[in-house]
Scaffold this active site. Structure first.
Site, PDB file in Angstrom:
ATOM      1  N   HIS A 190       0.849  -1.187   0.000  1.00  0.00           N
ATOM      2  CA  HIS A 190       0.000   0.000   0.000  1.00  0.00           C
ATOM      3  C   HIS A 190       0.889   1.242   0.000  1.00  0.00           C
ATOM      4  O   HIS A 190       2.110   1.149   0.141  1.00  0.00           O
ATOM      5  CB  HIS A 190      -0.878   0.044   1.259  1.00  0.00           C
ATOM      6  CG  HIS A 190      -1.816  -1.105   1.392  1.00  0.00           C
ATOM      7  ND1 HIS A 190      -3.187  -0.972   1.323  1.00  0.00           N
ATOM      8  CD2 HIS A 190      -1.602  -2.431   1.606  1.00  0.00           C
ATOM      9  CE1 HIS A 190      -3.766  -2.155   1.485  1.00  0.00           C
ATOM     10  NE2 HIS A 190      -2.820  -3.055   1.663  1.00  0.00           N
ATOM     11  N   GLU A 273       3.578  -0.559   3.749  1.00  0.00           N
ATOM     12  CA  GLU A 273       3.267   0.794   3.272  1.00  0.00           C
ATOM     13  C   GLU A 273       4.569   1.409   2.769  1.00  0.00           C
ATOM     14  O   GLU A 273       5.515   1.581   3.528  1.00  0.00           O
ATOM     15  CB  GLU A 273       2.680   1.635   4.404  1.00  0.00           C
ATOM     16  CG  GLU A 273       1.436   1.039   5.055  1.00  0.00           C
ATOM     17  CD  GLU A 273       0.155   1.452   4.347  1.00  0.00           C
ATOM     18  OE1 GLU A 273       0.247   2.237   3.369  1.00  0.00           O
ATOM     19  OE2 GLU A 273      -0.921   1.001   4.767  1.00  0.00           O
TER      20      GLU A 273
END
Length: 331
Positions: A190, A273
């Site tokens: 992400h 992330e």
């Protein structure tokens, strides 16, 4: 006090012709510049003018600038420090793919390297929407729509039949694929932060913002650091020690893929992330690749640690579906 006439002239020089459409590509060299404005008003004029501003600290903005923009910023007379210059993006990663171009390229990889590469896309609806969306055509955030413990399941794949009824079709495909392959290590990627997030994302009775350690907390910390230690920006992120976090300790969510995969399928799964910027400019893709390439390889190598092997039938040699239990570990 700033001379208002000079301010107007400066604004005309700095901003004229710099506004660009959001889908314009930057294919040539891009300079990473730290630009220090004389005051807040001037700083926000930069931010609102169409420059690619990556971050702001005090009166200093980090800007990804084309050669023309770099010259304009240097002409202001403000302190400008060249932090870095990215590679020629056109010769490396290029711009963001369309759905068709991505599919074509990945199909080529999958057909050329059949021994190591297979192609399932989890959210084709979201990828084809403009702008791309985390939601599918039915409006579901698929990383919030996996079965949630204990409301939707309490057992594991070793003692409970896989029930896919009532879930979005994309989630059903991932659940069936996971059950078929018996993965031991996984990650999903992400943007929006710079951290490796590991289970649990949610544990009944533990509020958001409090850690919810799994029985494999030490292992998860170890494999998460195996990733973050090779990504300098992530490892040194002041928000997270060593660039890792327990999911619930960061913020709790229900229905995450990593929690379902770990709890039900016995797969060590983390969420990575890769950028504080949710949708990074195409000009920084090459740098993001360099930041994460060694990390991804190191994380893959984590699949080889510990006790491993294949359980087979003593007579036929065929692999058997088997559960391995560790003394003192309830998972």
């Amino acid at each position: 006090m700033r001379n208002p006439i000079l301010a107007v002239l400066f604004s005309l020089v700095l901003f004229s012709g710099l506004a660009r459409a959001a889908d314009d590509a930057r294919l040539g060299p891009v300079y990473v510049l730290d630009v220090t404005a004389p005051d807040q008003a001037s700083l926000h004029e930069i931010i609102e003018s169409g420059y690619d501003v990556a971050s702001v600290h005090g009166l200093t903005a980090t800007i990804y600038a084309t050669p023309a923009e770099r010259q304009t910023l240097l002409a202001t007379g403000w302190p400008v420090t060249e932090v870095d210059q990215t590679a020629d993006i056109q010769k490396t990663l290029g711009v963001y793919h369309t759905y068709d171009s991505l599919t074509t390229e990945l199909e080529t990889y999958a057909s050329t390297h059949t021994d190591i590469c297979r192609l399932p896309l989890m959210n084709p609806d979201g990828w084809t929407r403009m702008p791309p969306s985390r939601y599918n055509a039915q409006g579901y955030d698929l990383n919030r729509r996996f079965p949630n413990y204990p409301d939707d399941f309490t057992g594991t794949i070793f003692n409970t039949p896989l029930d896919t009824s009532g879930w979005p079709p994309e989630v059903v495909h991932i659940m069936n694929w996971t059950a078929q392959e018996s993965f031991t290590l996984a990650a999903n990627f992400h943007a929006g932060a710079l951290v490796v997030n590991y289970p649990y994302d949610h544990e009944p009775g533990i509020p958001s913002g409090q850690p919810a350690p799994s029985p494999d907390e030490d292992l998860f910390q170890d494999i998460s650091r195996a990733y973050s230690v090779h990504n300098s920006a992530m490892w040194n992120n002041p928000e997270f020690v060593d660039g890792i976090t327990n999911g619930s300790d960061w913020y709790a969510i229900t229905g995450s893929m990593q929690d379902w995969d770990y709890r039900f399928a016995g797969c060590n799964h983390v969420t990575i992330e890769v950028s504080n910027v949710k949708r990074p400019d195409a000009s920084v893709l090459a740098q993001l690749w360099e930041d994460n390439r060694e990390s991804m390889l190191a994380y893959l190598e984590s699949a080889q640690i510990g006790l491993r092997g294949i359980v087979t039938d003593a007579e036929t040699g065929a692999p058997l579906y088997a559960q391995v239990s560790v003394e003192g570990n309830s998972q």
